[in-house]
Write a protein that holds these residues in place. Sequence first.
Motif, short mmCIF file in Angstrom:
data_model
loop_
_atom_site.label_atom_id
_atom_site.label_comp_id
_atom_site.label_asym_id
_atom_site.label_seq_id
_atom_site.Cartn_x
_atom_site.Cartn_y
_atom_site.Cartn_z
N TYR A 34 44.94 57.93 21.67
CA TYR A 34 46.04 58.76 21.19
C TYR A 34 45.91 59.17 19.73
O TYR A 34 46.33 60.26 19.36
N ALA A 54 49.11 67.30 25.04
CA ALA A 54 47.78 66.75 24.82
C ALA A 54 47.80 65.23 24.81
O ALA A 54 46.85 64.58 25.27
N THR A 55 48.88 64.65 24.30
CA THR A 55 49.00 63.19 24.29
C THR A 55 49.14 62.64 25.70
O THR A 55 48.52 61.63 26.06
N VAL A 87 43.83 62.19 19.54
CA VAL A 87 44.60 63.33 20.06
C VAL A 87 45.58 63.82 19.01
O VAL A 87 45.70 65.01 18.74
N SER A 116 43.79 65.55 16.03
CA SER A 116 43.21 66.84 16.39
C SER A 116 44.29 67.89 16.61
O SER A 116 44.13 69.06 16.22
N GLN A 117 45.41 67.49 17.19
CA GLN A 117 46.48 68.45 17.43
C GLN A 117 47.20 68.82 16.14
O GLN A 117 47.64 69.97 15.97
N GLY A 132 45.88 62.86 27.31
CA GLY A 132 44.92 61.95 26.70
C GLY A 132 44.97 60.55 27.24
O GLY A 132 44.18 59.69 26.85
#
Length: 202
Positions: A130, A173-174, A133, A136-137, A177
Motif C-alpha cells: 500500500y 488503486a489502493t 501505491v 505513486s498515486q 493493490g
Amino acid sequence: MVKHACTKSDIAGASFSIHPMSDQFVEIIKGALEEADTTKVHMDTDDVTTTVRGKLIHVFDVTKAIFVHAAKTGKHVAFEATYSLGCPGDSKGEAYMAEDEIPLNAELVKDIKQPVAAKFSLYPLGGGNYMDVIYSQIEAMKQHVTVSHAHYATRLDGEAIAIFGGLEQVFKATVEGGSSHTVMTVSISANSPSHTGTDRDE
C-alpha cells in the motif's frame, strides 16, 4: 464477544457531513441534495451525517456533486467524509448497487470551477504494497493539483473536480493493490475567507 465474518463485497460507502457557514445553510444543503442525481446509490440522511452506499464510482460521483453544488453558492462550505470499501463487507447493500458504471453527475458538474483546499488520509487495512501505491498515486495527483505535506494527512490545493478525481483514483488503486479493507478520511474547504485573506459576507 460478537464475531463478524468477512464477506466479499464490492459495495463502497461514504459517511459525510457538509457545513455551509451561512444563515441559509438549510437551503444550501437541501438544494445540493436535490441537484445531485442519487438514483444509482442508496442514501440515508440523519441529524449527524449522510450515508451513501453503492458502487465506488457512484459513491464518489454523488458526494462530489453534492459538495460542488453546495460550494458553487459562493458561501464558505466545509465537507468531512469517510469512505470505506471491504471487509467486513456491506453485503446487505448489494441490493442497492447499480449494474453499470456510468456516473450520472459527471457531465453536469465537470465544468464547474471551484478552487478548494483539502486534506486526506488513507488507511489500507489488510495487506498489499500500500505504501508504494499511495506514493505513486500522490505523485500522479501532482499533475492536476498542488500536493504538500500536513500533519497526519496529505494536503491538496486545486479545483474541486480534479481533487475528487484524484481521491477516487488513490482509493481505487489502493483497493486494487491488495487492501482487503480500505478507508479514506477527507476534509475539504471551499470559499473560506482564510483562502484569500479577505472577509466574506456570510
